[in-house]
Motif scaffolding. Structure first.
Motif, PDB file in Angstrom:
ATOM      1  N   GLY A   1       0.773  -1.226   0.000  1.00 38.97           N
ATOM      2  CA  GLY A   1       0.000   0.000   0.000  1.00 38.97           C
ATOM      3  C   GLY A   1       0.811   1.287   0.000  1.00 38.97           C
ATOM      4  O   GLY A   1       0.470   2.236  -0.720  1.00 38.97           O
ATOM      5  N   PRO A   2       1.906   1.381   0.795  1.00 40.49           N
ATOM      6  CA  PRO A   2       2.712   2.603   0.753  1.00 40.49           C
ATOM      7  C   PRO A   2       3.294   2.900  -0.629  1.00 40.49           C
ATOM      8  O   PRO A   2       3.394   4.069  -1.018  1.00 40.49           O
ATOM      9  N   ASN A   3       3.677   1.851  -1.370  1.00 42.52           N
ATOM     10  CA  ASN A   3       4.188   2.064  -2.727  1.00 42.52           C
ATOM     11  C   ASN A   3       3.089   2.598  -3.646  1.00 42.52           C
ATOM     12  O   ASN A   3       3.310   3.519  -4.443  1.00 42.52           O
ATOM     13  N   LEU A   4       1.902   2.009  -3.532  1.00 47.84           N
ATOM     14  CA  LEU A   4       0.781   2.480  -4.348  1.00 47.84           C
ATOM     15  C   LEU A   4       0.430   3.924  -4.004  1.00 47.84           C
ATOM     16  O   LEU A   4       0.203   4.746  -4.902  1.00 47.84           O
ATOM     17  N   SER A   5       0.398   4.229  -2.731  1.00 45.83           N
ATOM     18  CA  SER A   5       0.057   5.587  -2.300  1.00 45.83           C
ATOM     19  C   SER A   5       1.078   6.597  -2.816  1.00 45.83           C
ATOM     20  O   SER A   5       0.716   7.703  -3.252  1.00 45.83           O
ATOM     21  N   ARG A   6       2.347   6.219  -2.777  1.00 47.95           N
ATOM     22  CA  ARG A   6       3.396   7.115  -3.303  1.00 47.95           C
ATOM     23  C   ARG A   6       3.190   7.385  -4.789  1.00 47.95           C
ATOM     24  O   ARG A   6       3.240   8.547  -5.235  1.00 47.95           O
TER      25      ARG A   6
ATOM     26  N   ASP B   1      -1.227   1.669  13.651  1.00 48.60           N
ATOM     27  CA  ASP B   1       0.136   2.051  13.299  1.00 48.60           C
ATOM     28  C   ASP B   1       0.263   2.371  11.816  1.00 48.60           C
ATOM     29  O   ASP B   1       0.983   3.301  11.421  1.00 48.60           O
ATOM     30  N   ARG B   2      -0.461   1.625  10.990  1.00 51.20           N
ATOM     31  CA  ARG B   2      -0.428   1.895   9.549  1.00 51.20           C
ATOM     32  C   ARG B   2      -1.158   3.191   9.228  1.00 51.20           C
ATOM     33  O   ARG B   2      -0.723   3.957   8.357  1.00 51.20           O
ATOM     34  N   MET B   3      -2.238   3.445   9.922  1.00 49.98           N
ATOM     35  CA  MET B   3      -2.958   4.701   9.718  1.00 49.98           C
ATOM     36  C   MET B   3      -2.096   5.895  10.110  1.00 49.98           C
ATOM     37  O   MET B   3      -2.094   6.930   9.435  1.00 49.98           O
ATOM     38  N   SER B   4      -1.339   5.736  11.180  1.00 52.75           N
ATOM     39  CA  SER B   4      -0.440   6.812  11.622  1.00 52.75           C
ATOM     40  C   SER B   4       0.625   7.080  10.568  1.00 52.75           C
ATOM     41  O   SER B   4       0.954   8.234  10.271  1.00 52.75           O
ATOM     42  N   ALA B   5       1.166   5.999  10.005  1.00 56.93           N
ATOM     43  CA  ALA B   5       2.172   6.151   8.951  1.00 56.93           C
ATOM     44  C   ALA B   5       1.568   6.813   7.718  1.00 56.93           C
ATOM     45  O   ALA B   5       2.202   7.677   7.082  1.00 56.93           O
ATOM     46  N   ALA B   6       0.338   6.442   7.389  1.00 57.16           N
ATOM     47  CA  ALA B   6      -0.320   7.039   6.224  1.00 57.16           C
ATOM     48  C   ALA B   6      -0.568   8.529   6.424  1.00 57.16           C
ATOM     49  O   ALA B   6      -0.444   9.324   5.485  1.00 57.16           O
ATOM     50  N   ARG B   7      -0.896   8.916   7.643  1.00 58.55           N
ATOM     51  CA  ARG B   7      -1.126  10.348   7.916  1.00 58.55           C
ATOM     52  C   ARG B   7       0.145  11.155   7.694  1.00 58.55           C
ATOM     53  O   ARG B   7       0.092  12.295   7.225  1.00 58.55           O
ATOM     54  N   ILE B   8       1.287  10.550   8.013  1.00 57.50           N
ATOM     55  CA  ILE B   8       2.565  11.234   7.824  1.00 57.50           C
ATOM     56  C   ILE B   8       2.946  11.272   6.345  1.00 57.50           C
ATOM     57  O   ILE B   8       3.355  12.305   5.815  1.00 57.50           O
ATOM     58  N   ASN B   9       2.792  10.132   5.672  1.00 59.00           N
ATOM     59  CA  ASN B   9       3.250  10.018   4.284  1.00 59.00           C
ATOM     60  C   ASN B   9       2.256  10.564   3.270  1.00 59.00           C
ATOM     61  O   ASN B   9       2.646  10.897   2.144  1.00 59.00           O
ATOM     62  N   CYS B  10       0.990  10.662   3.653  1.00 59.16           N
ATOM     63  CA  CYS B  10      -0.048  11.137   2.729  1.00 59.16           C
ATOM     64  C   CYS B  10      -0.829  12.265   3.402  1.00 59.16           C
ATOM     65  O   CYS B  10      -2.023  12.118   3.708  1.00 59.16           O
ATOM     66  N   PRO B  11      -0.177  13.394   3.655  1.00 57.66           N
ATOM     67  CA  PRO B  11      -0.810  14.458   4.447  1.00 57.66           C
ATOM     68  C   PRO B  11      -2.022  15.102   3.781  1.00 57.66           C
ATOM     69  O   PRO B  11      -2.828  15.745   4.462  1.00 57.66           O
TER      70      PRO B  11
END
Length: 342
Positions: A19-24, A43-53
């Motif tokens: 998912g992080p690769n797709l989001s990028r 934890d994944r939602m927290s990472a997504a908030r940082i990487n996909c502001p």
């Protein structure tokens, strides 16, 4: 469905491994906006908030499906969830891109295919290697006839981890190589034969050796493992004119074409009179475009939506790959018996 040319609103469902690769990639795409990212784990939602502001982060994928502005969803969840999420998305008139494999059974793929046709939506599976420039280049070489008649193909996909407990190495890794073979040979195998072993989790195969026989008397062998001290993503093709190696891990020379082979000069009159010649000519390294396959895959998905055209890795292709996986599973279950697909 009319051509859709305005910026697409995308939702990524699943922010685990892929998912992080797709989001990028969706965040960088100028033709789309990553409006949502969805995952169940905090934890994944927290990472997504940082990487996909600039995206909305949610636990409930129905938040995405109920948004009329969302054009399409990209599903990257556990295999066993693919079917239900994709079905729900199609029922909400979303275009759907699902990471490999499309679903966990051929029956589910057939149902999704019918539903996508009824709703006039694009349904596509993420067999990313089919958008890889080296894989495309090898296919062009094969179609050109320069390799000659293919005798056999060897593919190796091994590394240490990530060991799963809920599905085996065949479901995890074989879709890559099965889809590559289907693309290169433009055929389904006649039969599949598999031997494997469960070394970590009981009844979860983590190493598999797969043999396949294709029309034209072509043999293919695929080696898969989560338990290797080295990472290999390589293959070689032996034809009666030339040979090709493809190493996906090489930084620059991913494809090499060898003018090498063995020729039988004449048939023997008596035993021991075989006359052979060995060719050991030049090695050619073709130029290959430096494009990210995942970006190419997402661009193709958008093209299919805008032009209402069938995807390169659409439902028919996805069904063939899932049927190969099912045949491999059956052979593994029956101690390596050949399972015929034709």
């Amino acid at each position: 469905m009319k051509h859709e040319t305005k910026m697409k609103q995308i939702g990524v469902i699943g922010y685990g491994y892929w998912g992080p690769n797709l989001s990028r990639v969706w965040s960088q795409n100028r033709r789309a906006r990553l409006k949502y990212v969805c995952d169940l784990k905090e934890d994944r939602m927290s990472a997504a908030r940082i990487n996909c502001p600039h995206s909305t982060i949610t636990k409930d994928y129905f938040d995405i499906l109920k948004d009329p502005e969302v054009t399409a969803v990209n599903i990257a969840t556990n295999i066993i969830t693919h079917f239900q999420i994709a079905k729900d998305a199609l029922l909400h008139d979303k275009h759907v891109l699902v990471e490999k494999p499309l679903s966990a059974s051929s029956e589910e793929v057939i149902e999704l295919t019918k539903l996508a046709a009824e709703r006039n939506r694009i349904l596509m599976v993420g067999h990313t290697f089919l958008y890889s420039p080296p894989v495309i280049q090898v296919q062009k070489l094969l179609k050109s006839g320069s390799v000659g008649n293919v005798d056999f193909i060897q593919l190796t996909r091994i590394n240490l981890g990530k060991v799963k407990h809920d599905f085996n190495v065949i479901w995890d890794l074989a879709p890559h190589d099965f889809s590559i073979l289907e693309y290169w040979l433009e055929e389904e195998p006649i039969w599949i034969q598999v031997v494997g072993k469960a070394s970590v989790y009981q009844n979860v195969c983590d190493v598999a050796f797969i043999n396949m026989h294709y029309p034209g008397d072509i043999l293919a062998n695929v080696q898969l493992s989560w338990l290797s001290p080295v990472k290999l993503r390589s293959s070689y093709i032996v034809g009666d004119k030339q040979m090709i190696t493809y190493d996906d891990t090489h930084p620059s020379e991913k494809i090499k074409v060898y003018d090498m082979g063995v020729d039988l000069v004449r048939e023997p009159d008596t035993f021991g009179e075989f006359q052979l010649t060995y060719r050991s000519g030049d090695i050619h390294v073709p130029r290959v475009d430096n494009k990210e396959p995942l970006m190419e895959e997402c661009e193709h998905f958008l093209d299919c939506i805008e032009k209402n055209q069938p995807p390169k890795t659409g439902p028919k292709h996805a069904l063939r790959i899932v049927r190969m996986i099912e045949a491999a599973q059956e052979s593994l279950k029956n101690s390596g018996e050949r399972v015929y697909l034709k």
